[in-house]
Design a protein around this motif. Structure first.
Motif, short mmCIF file in Angstrom:
data_model
loop_
_atom_site.label_atom_id
_atom_site.label_comp_id
_atom_site.label_asym_id
_atom_site.label_seq_id
_atom_site.Cartn_x
_atom_site.Cartn_y
_atom_site.Cartn_z
N UNK A 38 -197.01 67.18 -72.32
CA UNK A 38 -198.44 67.75 -72.49
C UNK A 38 -198.99 67.95 -73.98
N UNK A 39 -197.91 67.96 -74.82
CA UNK A 39 -198.50 67.66 -76.32
C UNK A 39 -198.22 66.18 -76.87
N UNK A 40 -198.20 65.12 -75.79
CA UNK A 40 -198.51 63.69 -76.32
C UNK A 40 -196.93 63.24 -76.70
N UNK A 41 -195.86 63.67 -76.76
CA UNK A 41 -194.62 63.22 -77.10
C UNK A 41 -193.92 62.61 -75.86
N UNK A 42 -193.54 61.22 -76.16
CA UNK A 42 -192.90 60.18 -75.49
C UNK A 42 -191.69 61.13 -74.53
N UNK A 43 -191.74 60.96 -73.34
CA UNK A 43 -190.56 61.52 -72.35
C UNK A 43 -189.53 60.64 -72.08
N UNK A 44 -188.39 60.97 -72.15
CA UNK A 44 -187.50 60.08 -71.81
C UNK A 44 -186.33 60.94 -70.96
N UNK A 45 -185.99 60.33 -70.02
CA UNK A 45 -184.86 61.05 -69.03
C UNK A 45 -183.42 60.59 -69.52
N UNK A 46 -182.58 61.81 -69.42
CA UNK A 46 -181.20 61.54 -69.60
C UNK A 46 -180.04 62.01 -68.54
N UNK A 47 -179.37 61.01 -68.19
CA UNK A 47 -178.28 61.25 -67.14
C UNK A 47 -177.44 62.28 -67.62
N UNK A 48 -176.90 63.02 -66.90
CA UNK A 48 -175.73 63.74 -67.44
C UNK A 48 -174.44 63.58 -66.02
N UNK A 49 -175.04 62.72 -65.20
CA UNK A 49 -173.94 62.54 -64.20
C UNK A 49 -172.99 61.45 -64.54
N UNK A 50 -171.74 61.40 -63.67
CA UNK A 50 -170.88 60.17 -63.82
C UNK A 50 -171.30 58.79 -63.50
N UNK A 51 -170.79 57.86 -64.16
CA UNK A 51 -171.45 56.42 -63.76
C UNK A 51 -171.44 56.12 -62.44
N UNK A 52 -170.34 56.45 -61.69
CA UNK A 52 -170.34 55.96 -60.25
C UNK A 52 -171.59 56.69 -59.45
N UNK A 53 -172.07 57.80 -59.92
CA UNK A 53 -173.14 58.33 -59.31
C UNK A 53 -174.34 57.67 -59.67
N UNK A 54 -174.31 57.66 -60.93
CA UNK A 54 -175.73 56.88 -61.49
C UNK A 54 -176.00 55.60 -60.72
N UNK A 55 -175.04 54.65 -60.24
CA UNK A 55 -174.97 53.65 -59.81
C UNK A 55 -175.83 53.43 -58.47
N UNK A 56 -175.60 54.68 -57.80
CA UNK A 56 -176.56 54.43 -56.47
C UNK A 56 -178.03 54.96 -56.53
N UNK A 57 -178.21 55.70 -57.85
CA UNK A 57 -179.63 55.40 -58.03
C UNK A 57 -180.09 56.56 -58.93
N UNK A 58 -181.11 56.27 -59.68
CA UNK A 58 -181.64 57.25 -60.98
C UNK A 58 -183.08 56.91 -61.40
N UNK A 59 -183.31 57.76 -62.42
CA UNK A 59 -184.88 57.63 -62.62
C UNK A 59 -185.15 56.21 -63.22
N UNK A 60 -186.31 55.67 -63.17
CA UNK A 60 -186.55 54.59 -63.84
C UNK A 60 -186.47 54.81 -65.51
N UNK A 61 -185.98 53.48 -66.12
CA UNK A 61 -185.91 53.63 -67.55
C UNK A 61 -184.94 54.86 -68.39
#
Length: 291
Positions: free
Chosen positions: A127-150
């Motif tokens: 809401x302040x115009x700052x670019x938003x990035x998503x950061x994983x905190x899960x283990x790699x094998x969990x991420x491989x099943x699905x995650x947020x784009x980019x």
């Protein structure tokens, strides 16, 4: 008949764990619940499955403890109980990070609710115009099943690696709004606090994690499914079980496509097992040639 599956946690000081453990075990057994309850000095974490009536009775009993009166939970449905046995364990931490000075009970890092996050991702900035990035905190094998784009996925193998990774990438994220996320919110509670402590200026935790996002928003901006630690293995954005499974032999996640491979034998082996054996054989051959 359908079963209700709940995931719940709360960071709160619990100092009578040896007394609580048999009480929880007896309640769960009496109500026919299956799953896991973790009791720790820093709080409670639960993954349980049972009938609607008995889940409601159990939650009412849990919330009769003044320390847990405001406990919240997330739900999904399944045709079978999502766990096969009932365990109540005493552990040192709800989620192992090995940073005892981080105490979510004393104050959370800023959080963002799923609907606000979706709006931020729709527009590409907060809401302040700052670019938003998503950061994983899960283990790699969990991420491989699905995650947020980019998403930022640093391929960690266990959560204790996260603090070092967060420090390593702090400078490059100085001009971004970082949203940490995990399955149900537990890891983010600690991750976001740590990031604030080491100098991240704009960091949020996704309130309720991926499961809450699915419940309130659906699957927009998310690719794939969400790994869960029960027999269902993964849930889609409708919180329905998918065909993804885990290999009984090596515990690797096996997608429906990988299940078509000749190496996949239910309960025996999968393509990951075969790849591991091939790598081991190659390493052994190389070592033999060097003797």
């Amino acid at each position: 008949m359908s079963f209700v599956n709940i995931a719940a946690y709360k960071f709160i000081t619990l100092d009578n764990l040896e007394d609580l453990r048999p009480q929880y075990q007896d309640q769960c057994n009496e109500l026919g619940l299956k799953g896991t309850v973790l009791l720790t000095p820093e709080g409670i974490n639960m993954f349980l499955s049972g009938t609607r009536e008995n889940i409601d009775r159990f939650l009412a009993w849990v919330r009769s403890d003044a320390r847990l009166a405001d406990l919240e939970w997330k739900e999904s449905l399944s045709s079978e109980q999502s766990h096969k046995r009932m365990l109540v364990k005493i552990k040192k931490e709800i989620i192992t990070m090995r940073m005892p000075l981080i105490k979510p009970e004393l104050g959370r890092a800023p959080s963002v609710d799923p609907k606000t996050l979706k709006r931020w991702l729709d527009q590409g900035h907060d809401d302040e115009g700052v670019p938003v990035v998503m950061m994983e905190t899960r283990n790699a094998f969990e991420v491989d099943v699905g995650t947020f784009q980019n998403t930022l996925d640093y391929r960690i193998e266990k959560f204790t690696e996260f603090p070092a990774v967060a420090e390593q990438h702090r400078e490059e994220l100085a001009d971004k709004t970082v949203v940490t996320f995990c399955t149900g919110g537990i890891r983010c509670e600690k991750a976001a606090i740590h990031m604030k402590n080491i100098g991240y200026e704009r960091v949020y935790q996704l309130d309720g994690g991926i499961l809450k996002y699915f419940e309130e928003v659906g699957g927009e901006h998310y690719q794939g499914d969400c790994f869960v630690f029960d027999y269902r293995t993964a849930l889609n954005p409708k919180l329905e079980p998918t065909e993804t499974t885990q290999c009984f032999a090596c515990r690797a996640v096996v997608t429906p496509r990988q299940q078509l491979a000749p190496e996949y034998v239910p309960g025996v082996s999968c393509p990951h097992c075969a790849a591991g054996r091939a790598e081991g054989s190659a390493a052994a051959q190389t070592a033999a040639e060097q003797i």
